[in-house]
Scaffold this motif. Structure first.
Motif, PDB file in Angstrom:
ATOM      1  N   VAL A 164       0.837  -1.202   0.000  1.00  0.00           N
ATOM      2  CA  VAL A 164       0.000   0.000   0.000  1.00  0.00           C
ATOM      3  C   VAL A 164       0.870   1.250   0.000  1.00  0.00           C
ATOM      4  O   VAL A 164       1.834   1.352   0.772  1.00  0.00           O
ATOM      5  CB  VAL A 164      -0.929   0.012   1.229  1.00  0.00           C
ATOM      6  N   PHE A 165       0.534   2.191  -0.864  1.00  0.00           N
ATOM      7  CA  PHE A 165       1.234   3.478  -0.875  1.00  0.00           C
ATOM      8  C   PHE A 165       0.296   4.544  -0.328  1.00  0.00           C
ATOM      9  O   PHE A 165      -0.803   4.745  -0.832  1.00  0.00           O
ATOM     10  CB  PHE A 165       1.670   3.854  -2.294  1.00  0.00           C
ATOM     11  N   LEU A 166       0.761   5.226   0.721  1.00  0.00           N
ATOM     12  CA  LEU A 166       0.013   6.354   1.279  1.00  0.00           C
ATOM     13  C   LEU A 166       0.863   7.608   1.169  1.00  0.00           C
ATOM     14  O   LEU A 166       2.079   7.566   1.372  1.00  0.00           O
ATOM     15  CB  LEU A 166      -0.344   6.100   2.747  1.00  0.00           C
ATOM     16  N   PHE A 167       0.217   8.718   0.842  1.00  0.00           N
ATOM     17  CA  PHE A 167       0.930   9.988   0.758  1.00  0.00           C
ATOM     18  C   PHE A 167       1.149  10.567   2.152  1.00  0.00           C
ATOM     19  O   PHE A 167       0.441  10.215   3.104  1.00  0.00           O
ATOM     20  CB  PHE A 167       0.134  10.987  -0.088  1.00  0.00           C
ATOM     21  N   ALA A 168       2.115  11.450   2.268  1.00  0.00           N
ATOM     22  CA  ALA A 168       2.382  12.120   3.548  1.00  0.00           C
ATOM     23  C   ALA A 168       1.291  13.160   3.774  1.00  0.00           C
ATOM     24  O   ALA A 168       1.480  14.355   3.579  1.00  0.00           O
ATOM     25  CB  ALA A 168       3.761  12.768   3.531  1.00  0.00           C
ATOM     26  N   ASP A 169       0.132  12.688   4.179  1.00  0.00           N
ATOM     27  CA  ASP A 169      -1.053  13.533   4.317  1.00  0.00           C
ATOM     28  C   ASP A 169      -1.961  12.904   5.356  1.00  0.00           C
ATOM     29  O   ASP A 169      -1.622  11.888   5.965  1.00  0.00           O
ATOM     30  CB  ASP A 169      -1.752  13.654   2.950  1.00  0.00           C
TER      31      ASP A 169
END
Length: 588
Positions: free
Chosen positions: A428-433
């Protein structure tokens, strides 16, 4: 495209770059005028100084002295004003241009097919999009207009020299060809040197980014010393590239300075002899030529220095335009926009290879009916995930057809097609947000209330609400503040909220804990009900309820059927896989 040779300047590349100034023509022309006026005022001052010496100091005329000094002060003020305008607006123009180029570059990169990113180093692309583009700004702020201003100043100086004394002018010009030749050689050498500098900067960025991103692997496999030695080697090459530019500068500028000093000596010697001989040569003329020779050679040295800046900008522009000119997009010629789909999927004799002549899919055909849950299983490298990549057109097939609701995916616009497919990946890729922003991704029609209701429906609202700031908790880079199971749940919620026509779960439960897996299994039952779903799974126990199971091996479909049907095949591939896993679980 700029050549990779030692040619000092690429006019075609420069013209292409200048096209980006078209929206700012007024500022462009204003900066050019400011450069011209700055040059003119710079030459006028020594001329007034000469007149002051000959007609005020030598004649002891106090009134003229005050008048001429006042004029010089006024010209100096005007020169300062126009120089301020020149510096400010030249830098402003440079920043506007690189902003436009950066936007165009990033938009272009957004459309690249995955194959391009498979072959391109991330650090190198980051260098192009950030530091290389910023270097282009220096073409306008320190290169182009500065060179124009200096060249104009040199032409005016030469004209004034011949007007005042052709003899002293010829004396000065005898040294000029030597400096011009040295400058030309210097420019060619610096072009090659800066090519090497940009290459080593990109290599260094790529290495550092990869090692920082993969620091856990570096430490797990105790590669600290190895990577340290490799970094030292790359850093040495980076240093050597810069040292080469320093070497060329160290040779050129002392030669240029020595030539200037020789010229001043010749002017004083020859002019002094003429003064002693009682000719029409005056002290003011000698001072004027000393000033003008400085103004002639100093811009020449500055042109070489500014040309360095221009060269670096041109090298950077060449690299950026190289990406902009890259044709690596998936052809988006589809005219059909689909707002809702039934979810029928069909692959017809699809062949595909990531590398030419190395087929990953070897003419596979299958059909998924609307609302069905179909599982795809097989050994690693069998081609399971490739099917998902092709369905969303992240790669182009070599031959065959892929249809959604009976329509070839090529005839559907990419945006429309992908908006109907939600994918939950293993990694899973999550943004720094915030969690909220990572879920709705600014998609229209998804409110904060919708996200919260969806989280409650699949049973993960409590977990999110327990975090600091709940849905507005910042997960930091790549979701580092969450466990792998928590990241998977967020990814699952992201897919659920988008209400897709087709749901894809690619090894979605392979890296989560038992509690998270239970939550996902419960949510899967809700979200897949009445919706076409494709489940790629390594753990066969999770796909027993699938309507159909497709078994793949080495790019081919070897079996198709339900869980029970496939288990009944005595020497079936699926049965062997299942028995192996069942024994492993029993052992555990």
């Amino acid at each position: 495209m700029a050549s990779k040779t030692g040619n000092a300047f690429d006019m075609d590349l420069f013209k292409r770059l200048l096209k980006y100034t078209n929206p700012y023509k007024r500022i462009f022309y204003f900066v050019a005028v400011a450069a011209i006026l700055t040059s003119l005022f710079g030459v006028v001052r020594p001329m007034i100084l000469q007149y002051t010496i000959d007609n005020a100091l030598m004649t002891s005329d106090y009134e003229n002295l005050v008048l001429f000094v006042s004029i010089m002060v006024g010209i100096l003020i005007l020169e300062v004003v126009f120089q301020f305008c020149f510096i400010y607006y030249a830098n402003w123009l440079g920043q506007e241009v690189v902003r436009d180029i950066r936007v165009k570059l990033f938009k272009h990169m957004l459309g690249f097919r995955m194959k391009y990113y498979d072959k391109s180093a991330v650090g190198r692309l980051v260098t192009r999009a950030v530091s290389d583009i910023e270097t282009i700004a220096s073409i306008f702020s320190q290169g182009l207009f500065m060179i124009i201003s200096d060249l104009l100043k040199m032409l005016i100086v030469i004209g004034v020299m011949f007007y005042k004394s052709w003899e002293l002018s010829l004396l000065v010009l005898t040294v000029l060809p030597f400096i011009v030749y040295a400058t030309r050689v210097f420019q060619k050498k610096m072009k090659l040197a800066f090519e090497e500098v940009r290459t080593q900067v990109a290599n260094l960025n790529t290495f550092v980014q990869e090692r920082i991103t993969g620091m856990k692997i570096v430490q797990l496999f105790t590669r600290e010393k190895t990577e340290y030695e490799r970094f030292k080697d790359i850093n040495d090459k980076h240093r050597n590239a810069w040292v080469k530019t320093v070497w060329y500068n160290s040779i050129f500028f002392p030669i240029a300075e020595m030539s200037t000093s020789i010229t001043i000596g010749l002017i004083v010697w020859f002019g002094g002899l003429r003064v002693f001989a009682g000719d029409d040569m005056s002290l003011g003329i000698i001072v004027l030529f000393i000033e003008l020779s400085q103004m002639l050679f100093r811009p020449l040295r500055q042109i070489a220095d500014k040309f360095n800046t221009l060269q670096m900008g041109m090298v950077a522009a060449n690299r950026v335009f190289d990406i902009i000119d890259t044709e690596a997009h998936i052809e988006d010629n589809g005219k059909l926009d689909i707002s809702a789909i039934k979810g029928e999927i069909e692959f017809r004799n699809v062949r595909f290879s990531y590398v030419e002549d190395e087929e990953v899919l070897k003419g596979i055909s299958f059909k998924v009916n609307p609302g069905e849950t179909v599982a795809i299983v097989g050994a690693t490298g069998a081609g399971k995930s490739t099917i998902i990549n092709l369905l969303g057109r992240f790669y182009e097939i070599d031959s065959g057809e892929i249809l959604v609701d009976g329509t070839n995916v090529r005839d559907i616009s990419l945006k429309s097609l992908r908006s109907q497919i939600a994918v939950v990946l293993q990694n899973v890729f999550l943004f720094a947000d915030t969690i909220m922003n990572n879920i709705h991704l600014d998609k229209e029609g998804i409110s904060e209330e919708d996200v919260i209701n969806a989280a409650k429906e699949i049973g993960i609202h409590e977990f999110i609400n327990a975090l600091p700031n709940a849905y507005h908790y910042n997960v930091k880079e790549r979701g580092a503040m969450l466990s792998s199971g928590q990241r998977q749940l967020i990814s699952f919620l992201r897919a659920f909220v988008s209400d897709p026509g087709i749901l894809v779960l690619d090894e979605a439960t392979s890296s989560v804990d038992s509690y998270s897996e239970q939550l996902i299994q419960e949510a899967t039952e809700r979200i897949t009900k009445g919706r076409t779903s494709i489940v790629i799974a390594h753990r066969l126990a999770t796909i027993k309820q699938a309507d159909k199971i497709i078994v793949m091996d080495q790019g081919e479909i070897v079996e198709t059927g339900s869980h029970q049907e496939l288990l009944k095949k005595e020497d079936g591939y699926y049965r062997k896989l299942y028995e192996v896993q069942f024994k492993e679980e029993e052992t555990v």
